[in-house]
Design a protein around this motif. Structure first.
Motif, PDB file in Angstrom:
ATOM      1  N   PRO A 187     -51.444 -52.916 -76.600  1.00  0.00           N
ATOM      2  CA  PRO A 187     -50.490 -52.532 -75.547  1.00  0.00           C
ATOM      3  C   PRO A 187     -49.090 -52.246 -76.082  1.00  0.00           C
ATOM      4  CG  PRO A 187     -51.085 -54.862 -75.370  1.00  0.00           C
ATOM      5  CD  PRO A 187     -51.973 -54.268 -76.421  1.00  0.00           C
ATOM      6  N   ARG A 188     -48.819 -52.701 -77.309  1.00  0.00           N
ATOM      7  CA  ARG A 188     -47.492 -52.393 -77.870  1.00  0.00           C
ATOM      8  C   ARG A 188     -47.396 -50.925 -78.279  1.00  0.00           C
ATOM      9  NH1 ARG A 188     -46.293 -57.678 -81.508  1.00  0.00           N
ATOM     10  NH2 ARG A 188     -48.332 -57.145 -82.274  1.00  0.00           N
ATOM     11  N   VAL A 189     -48.537 -50.322 -78.569  1.00  0.00           N
ATOM     12  CA  VAL A 189     -48.534 -48.923 -79.005  1.00  0.00           C
ATOM     13  C   VAL A 189     -48.828 -47.977 -77.830  1.00  0.00           C
ATOM     14  CG1 VAL A 189     -49.551 -47.255 -80.607  1.00  0.00           C
ATOM     15  CG2 VAL A 189     -49.318 -49.647 -81.287  1.00  0.00           C
ATOM     16  N   VAL A 190     -49.728 -48.403 -76.971  1.00  0.00           N
ATOM     17  CA  VAL A 190     -50.083 -47.556 -75.822  1.00  0.00           C
ATOM     18  C   VAL A 190     -49.777 -48.353 -74.557  1.00  0.00           C
ATOM     19  CG1 VAL A 190     -51.937 -46.263 -74.686  1.00  0.00           C
ATOM     20  CG2 VAL A 190     -51.911 -46.470 -77.180  1.00  0.00           C
ATOM     21  N   PRO A 191     -48.654 -48.042 -73.905  1.00  0.00           N
ATOM     22  CA  PRO A 191     -48.238 -48.870 -72.775  1.00  0.00           C
ATOM     23  C   PRO A 191     -49.232 -48.885 -71.615  1.00  0.00           C
ATOM     24  CG  PRO A 191     -46.445 -47.445 -73.513  1.00  0.00           C
ATOM     25  CD  PRO A 191     -47.664 -47.018 -74.257  1.00  0.00           C
ATOM     26  N   ASP A 192     -50.038 -47.832 -71.429  1.00  0.00           N
ATOM     27  CA  ASP A 192     -50.978 -47.916 -70.299  1.00  0.00           C
ATOM     28  C   ASP A 192     -52.344 -48.482 -70.701  1.00  0.00           C
ATOM     29  OD1 ASP A 192     -51.964 -45.704 -71.566  1.00  0.00           O
ATOM     30  OD2 ASP A 192     -52.015 -44.405 -69.793  1.00  0.00           O
ATOM     31  N   ALA A 193     -52.406 -49.160 -71.838  1.00  0.00           N
ATOM     32  CA  ALA A 193     -53.645 -49.861 -72.209  1.00  0.00           C
ATOM     33  C   ALA A 193     -53.967 -50.862 -71.106  1.00  0.00           C
ATOM     34  CB  ALA A 193     -53.463 -50.581 -73.538  1.00  0.00           C
ATOM     35  N   ARG A 194     -55.240 -51.111 -70.887  1.00  0.00           N
ATOM     36  CA  ARG A 194     -55.646 -51.967 -69.775  1.00  0.00           C
ATOM     37  C   ARG A 194     -56.385 -53.201 -70.295  1.00  0.00           C
ATOM     38  NH1 ARG A 194     -60.239 -52.199 -67.952  1.00  0.00           N
ATOM     39  NH2 ARG A 194     -60.806 -50.312 -69.067  1.00  0.00           N
ATOM     40  N   LYS A 195     -56.147 -54.304 -69.627  1.00  0.00           N
ATOM     41  CA  LYS A 195     -56.857 -55.521 -70.017  1.00  0.00           C
ATOM     42  C   LYS A 195     -58.316 -55.405 -69.600  1.00  0.00           C
ATOM     43  CE  LYS A 195     -57.882 -59.405 -68.199  1.00  0.00           C
ATOM     44  NZ  LYS A 195     -57.848 -60.423 -67.170  1.00  0.00           N
ATOM     45  N   MET A 196     -59.213 -55.794 -70.484  1.00  0.00           N
ATOM     46  CA  MET A 196     -60.638 -55.734 -70.136  1.00  0.00           C
ATOM     47  C   MET A 196     -61.075 -57.069 -69.542  1.00  0.00           C
ATOM     48  SD  MET A 196     -62.410 -53.947 -73.357  1.00  0.00           S
ATOM     49  CE  MET A 196     -61.287 -53.517 -74.638  1.00  0.00           C
ATOM     50  N   ASP A 197     -62.044 -57.026 -68.626  1.00  0.00           N
ATOM     51  CA  ASP A 197     -62.603 -58.270 -68.092  1.00  0.00           C
ATOM     52  C   ASP A 197     -63.527 -58.902 -69.126  1.00  0.00           C
ATOM     53  OD1 ASP A 197     -61.366 -57.914 -65.665  1.00  0.00           O
ATOM     54  OD2 ASP A 197     -63.005 -56.676 -64.886  1.00  0.00           O
ATOM     55  N   ALA A 198     -64.301 -58.043 -69.767  1.00  0.00           N
ATOM     56  CA  ALA A 198     -65.254 -58.557 -70.758  1.00  0.00           C
ATOM     57  C   ALA A 198     -65.529 -57.484 -71.792  1.00  0.00           C
ATOM     58  CB  ALA A 198     -66.564 -58.957 -70.075  1.00  0.00           C
ATOM     59  N   ILE A 199     -65.899 -57.937 -72.962  1.00  0.00           N
ATOM     60  CA  ILE A 199     -66.240 -57.029 -74.061  1.00  0.00           C
ATOM     61  C   ILE A 199     -67.365 -57.710 -74.840  1.00  0.00           C
ATOM     62  CG2 ILE A 199     -64.356 -58.038 -75.469  1.00  0.00           C
ATOM     63  CD1 ILE A 199     -64.038 -55.323 -76.833  1.00  0.00           C
ATOM     64  N   SER A 200     -68.272 -56.930 -75.410  1.00  0.00           N
ATOM     65  CA  SER A 200     -69.384 -57.571 -76.122  1.00  0.00           C
ATOM     66  C   SER A 200     -68.938 -58.025 -77.517  1.00  0.00           C
ATOM     67  CB  SER A 200     -70.574 -56.618 -76.241  1.00  0.00           C
ATOM     68  OG  SER A 200     -70.296 -55.632 -77.211  1.00  0.00           O
ATOM     69  N   TYR A 201     -69.702 -58.942 -78.072  1.00  0.00           N
ATOM     70  CA  TYR A 201     -69.390 -59.423 -79.424  1.00  0.00           C
ATOM     71  C   TYR A 201     -69.304 -58.257 -80.402  1.00  0.00           C
ATOM     72  CZ  TYR A 201     -70.741 -64.211 -78.015  1.00  0.00           C
ATOM     73  OH  TYR A 201     -70.829 -65.430 -77.427  1.00  0.00           O
ATOM     74  N   ASP A 202     -70.313 -57.362 -80.328  1.00  0.00           N
ATOM     75  CA  ASP A 202     -70.327 -56.251 -81.285  1.00  0.00           C
ATOM     76  C   ASP A 202     -69.121 -55.346 -81.109  1.00  0.00           C
ATOM     77  OD1 ASP A 202     -72.608 -57.158 -82.392  1.00  0.00           O
ATOM     78  OD2 ASP A 202     -73.926 -55.568 -81.657  1.00  0.00           O
ATOM     79  N   GLU A 203     -68.777 -55.067 -79.861  1.00  0.00           N
ATOM     80  CA  GLU A 203     -67.618 -54.202 -79.619  1.00  0.00           C
ATOM     81  C   GLU A 203     -66.342 -54.873 -80.142  1.00  0.00           C
ATOM     82  OE1 GLU A 203     -68.879 -51.807 -75.529  1.00  0.00           O
ATOM     83  OE2 GLU A 203     -68.169 -53.862 -75.382  1.00  0.00           O
ATOM     84  N   MET A 204     -66.217 -56.174 -79.867  1.00  0.00           N
ATOM     85  CA  MET A 204     -65.002 -56.872 -80.320  1.00  0.00           C
ATOM     86  C   MET A 204     -64.944 -56.945 -81.835  1.00  0.00           C
ATOM     87  SD  MET A 204     -62.281 -58.216 -79.054  1.00  0.00           S
ATOM     88  CE  MET A 204     -61.076 -58.053 -80.342  1.00  0.00           C
ATOM     89  N   LEU A 205     -66.101 -57.136 -82.431  1.00  0.00           N
ATOM     90  CA  LEU A 205     -66.164 -57.209 -83.894  1.00  0.00           C
ATOM     91  C   LEU A 205     -65.703 -55.885 -84.492  1.00  0.00           C
ATOM     92  CD1 LEU A 205     -67.068 -59.153 -86.077  1.00  0.00           C
ATOM     93  CD2 LEU A 205     -69.393 -58.338 -85.794  1.00  0.00           C
ATOM     94  N   GLU A 206     -66.169 -54.795 -83.935  1.00  0.00           N
ATOM     95  CA  GLU A 206     -65.751 -53.482 -84.447  1.00  0.00           C
ATOM     96  C   GLU A 206     -64.276 -53.239 -84.148  1.00  0.00           C
ATOM     97  OE1 GLU A 206     -67.395 -52.133 -86.547  1.00  0.00           O
ATOM     98  OE2 GLU A 206     -69.425 -51.543 -86.017  1.00  0.00           O
ATOM     99  N   MET A 207     -63.848 -53.563 -82.930  1.00  0.00           N
ATOM    100  CA  MET A 207     -62.434 -53.365 -82.577  1.00  0.00           C
ATOM    101  C   MET A 207     -61.548 -54.143 -83.551  1.00  0.00           C
ATOM    102  SD  MET A 207     -61.543 -51.658 -79.596  1.00  0.00           S
ATOM    103  CE  MET A 207     -60.287 -52.531 -78.683  1.00  0.00           C
ATOM    104  N   ALA A 208     -61.898 -55.424 -83.760  1.00  0.00           N
ATOM    105  CA  ALA A 208     -61.059 -56.277 -84.611  1.00  0.00           C
ATOM    106  C   ALA A 208     -61.076 -55.768 -86.047  1.00  0.00           C
ATOM    107  CB  ALA A 208     -61.533 -57.728 -84.542  1.00  0.00           C
ATOM    108  N   SER A 209     -62.234 -55.362 -86.534  1.00  0.00           N
ATOM    109  CA  SER A 209     -62.248 -54.957 -87.938  1.00  0.00           C
ATOM    110  C   SER A 209     -61.651 -53.569 -88.108  1.00  0.00           C
ATOM    111  CB  SER A 209     -63.632 -55.079 -88.551  1.00  0.00           C
ATOM    112  OG  SER A 209     -64.440 -54.059 -88.093  1.00  0.00           O
ATOM    113  N   MET A 210     -61.509 -52.818 -87.012  1.00  0.00           N
ATOM    114  CA  MET A 210     -60.883 -51.496 -87.099  1.00  0.00           C
ATOM    115  C   MET A 210     -59.382 -51.564 -86.814  1.00  0.00           C
ATOM    116  SD  MET A 210     -63.080 -49.438 -88.132  1.00  0.00           S
ATOM    117  CE  MET A 210     -64.091 -50.604 -88.982  1.00  0.00           C
ATOM    118  N   GLY A 211     -58.838 -52.770 -86.618  1.00  0.00           N
ATOM    119  CA  GLY A 211     -57.387 -52.875 -86.515  1.00  0.00           C
ATOM    120  C   GLY A 211     -56.841 -53.569 -85.278  1.00  0.00           C
TER     121      GLY A 211
END
Ligand code: ADP
Ligand code: ASP
Ligand code: MG
Length: 630
Positions: A187-211
């Protein structure tokens, strides 16, 4: 019996007032009837300050002494937090990592947890105390203090929750931070980023390892492996945060759940490499042996018996990479060159496995912004592109002769990457809600709301079997190898390296509704790129025709080739990229059989390789054997 593990990050403990707030949350959880373990980071910017102190003494501090220094930050926090809890009238006892037997390997500064002895923690909570544990640190087999890598307190928290689960407790883990949860992007880079209710382990793992810096990616490995209920939430409110859960069917209805930006990587090109089995193995095995995690790997098809391998490593590992590869490069008669500054933009989503058109939409958004794509790789649920950054442009705020202020530098970094991130976020409509998470609508609650029950827990039995085989808690988990022998490959040689070309190719292919699976793009010569992708075999003639039609219009010099006889092998698991041994085992096993790897893609949850179709079954058998899978 229930234990809640609450982790507080640096900003959530930055001063006495915030320490008291954290203490109040812990006390409240205890009064609600749970045993409570609190895991804390160093206060505010303490870790950065300690690194700066070391830099005043030496440019090359020893890793052992750095760990000794950095671990002090968390030790301050545990004592203060325990005092705060006591001040509120509750019992608390603080522990360092070594005191509770968090045993790691000996890789200082990025140690991996081997085991946790929960006895002291259990004794403390059973005696009615809140246990306050230092995150980020452990003790190695030699008795020396080790640290887990920046952001590693998340990993301590989830690992402790997993260990308590194995000890028989019902566990829940809350990661308290300075945002409301996991957002569609920073959200610091894209102000209209939205909070997610839920995300899967795999998605979070990829998100986290991609930055996506909100979670340490290795913490998600533990959460997935041990199925730890996990929520990221705001330390300053009681709002329900983001659940990180096993994949549920509704998640696959959306091609993309989020996107991320990384600008701490360097791109290297190994040129003039002999195109024969075993060469990639030599290169990547050497890097794996030096604990260098390679991120993007794009190996071109090669002409005249020579191929080019482009790959990225963390800037921090750049020197080590060059040194490690120097003898191999000389021996192969190849050259290794480093390109300028780059940023990596990735999109992630479970729906990508089955929904078509994701690449097309991403490249179109980038082309519309005039962003040139230097390298592309895909994973089973992510696509990453590398964009070139300008060297840091001077600013009117700079005072000649004085060092550039840190804040000014920060704002100037990854200018193109940020622009690309915003464009991609908008193109996928990520500001709109991804519905279906099943979190109560009122959004508030003092306790830890029950986790929404995902309809499926894929591979639970496989996972248990795999954990049973584990030697250490954080060992890599390889859960399966799959063969897809119904794929074929399209390669475009000599595509001009200018914005929009990939977009045009994928727009043409997507118009035919063809599901593009693996994509690799690599720069092969000055101003020239090679683009390869796989499509279902039945679609090859159409994909070839569409590609030819479009590239003819781009440049008469482009050549398009098709190969109907390929097989794609996927090795699935958790932590596949950062555990450098996976690539080594995989390439080693294939090289030993003389099987040539034509394309490679890596991600945390899947490594894909393309081989000759005739050798697909053999490759499958050999990888199963290499990873000891039944
Ligand atoms: P802590 O000190 O609590 O560990 P971090 O700074 O490590 O906090 O992580 C929180 C920060 O992560 C947020 O302030 C946010 O700017 C950043 N961030 C990056 N990507 C995301 C994302 N996808 N969702 C939420 N926050 C993100
Ligand atoms: N204090 C460590 C860091 O700043 C660990 C953490 O915060 O998770 O990286
Ligand atoms: Mg953090």
């Amino acid at each position: 019996m229930r234990v809640v593990v609450q982790k507080f990050g640096g900003s959530s403990l930055k001063d006495a007032e915030r320490v008291m707030e954290a203490a109040r949350k812990a006390v409240r959880a205890k009064h609600a009837g749970s045993r409570v373990v609190v895991v804390v980071s160093a206060q505010g910017s303490t870790t950065d300050d300690l690194i700066a102190k070391a830099a005043e003494i030496t440019a090359a501090p020893s890793a052992r002494e750095m760990d000794m220094l950095l671990a002090t930050g968390e030790q301050v926090s545990i004592a203060l937090t325990a005092m705060a809890i006591q001040e509120l009238g509750e019992r608390a006892v603080s522990f360092t990592g070594p005191q509770v037997g968090i045993v790691t390997d000996t890789t200082h500064r990025k140690a991996r947890i081997k085991s946790i002895d929960t006895r002291r923690l259990v004794e403390a909570v059973e005696a009615g105390s809140i246990a306050v544990l230092a995150g980020f640190q452990g003790v190695d087999e030699l008795g020396d203090i080790s640290t887990l890598g920046r952001g590693g307190s998340d990993t301590t928290a989830v690992a402790v929750a997993a260990a308590l689960k194995l000890a028989g407790y019902e566990v829940a883990c809350e990661i308290f931070t300075d945002v409301d949860g996991v957002y569609t992007t920073d959200p610091r880079v894209v102000p209209d980023a939205r909070k997610m209710d839920a995300i899967s382990y795999d998605e979070m793992l990829e998100m986290a390892s991609m930055g996506a810096g909100v979670m340490h990616s290795r913490s998600i490995e533990f959460a997935k492996k041990y199925d730890v209920p996990l929520m990221v939430r705001n330390s300053r409110s009681d709002a329900v945060g983001t659940w990180i859960v096993p994949e549920a069917p509704w998640m696959t209805e959306f091609p993309v759940c989020g996107c991320a930006l990384a600008h701490d990587e360097a791109r290297l090109v190994l040129d003039g490499v002999p195109d024969r089995p075993g060469v990639s193995h030599r290169v990547f095995a050497a890097l794996a042996g030096a604990s260098v995690a390679v991120d993007m790997i794009a190996q071109s098809v090669g002409t005249g018996g020579k191929a080019a391998i482009g790959f990225t490593v963390l800037n921090a590992d750049l020197e080590k990479t060059k040194k490690t590869l120097a003898p191999i490069v000389a021996d192969l008669g190849a050259t290794l060159s480093e390109t300028g500054k780059v940023s990596k933009v990735s999109v992630v989503g479970a729906g990508m496995r089955t929904l078509s058109g994701v690449a097309e939409k991403m490249f179109r958004a980038l082309a519309a912004e005039g962003v040139n794509v230097k390298m592309i790789t895909t994973g089973d649920i992510k696509i990453s592109v590398l964009v070139e950054e300008d060297a840091e442009p001077p600013s009117s705020e700079d005072v000649p002769g004085e060092p550039v202020k840190k804040a000014h530098l920060e704002a100037r970094r990854a200018v193109r990457g940020r622009k690309a991130l915003r464009a991609v976020h908008a193109a996928f409509g990520l500001a709109n809600p991804r519905k279906g998470a099943g979190v109560p609508a009122d959004g508030t609650g003092n306790g830890f709301t029950p986790r929404p029950t995902p309809a499926v827990v894929p591979g639970a039995a496989d996972r248990e079997a795999a954990i049973a085989r584990l030697g250490g808690m954080e060992d890599v988990l390889v859960s399966g190898v799959h063969l897809d022998a119904a794929q074929s490959r399209v390669t475009v040689h000599d595509l001009p390296d200018t914005p929009g070309n990939c977009s045009r190719v994928f727009t043409a292919v997507a118009t035919g509704g063809i599901l593009v699976d693996m994509i690799v793009q690599n720069l092969t010569g000055p101003g020239r790129a090679e683009l390869s992708f796989t499509v279902p075999r039945a679609d090859l003639p159409r994909a070839l025709q569409q590609t030819k039609d479009v590239v003819c219009g781009i440049d008469a010099g482009c050549r398009v080739a098709g190969d109907a006889d390929v097989a794609v092998l996927y090795v699935l698991g958790v932590g596949m990229r950062t555990h450098t041994g996976v690539a080594r085992t995989m390439f080693g096993a294939l090289a030993a059989r003389g099987i040539n790897i034509a394309m490679i893609n890596t991600s945390e949850v899947c490594v894909g390789v393309v081989v000759e179709r005739a050798r697909g079954e053999e490759a499958l058998g050999c990888l199963r054997q290499a990873f000891k899978l039944a």
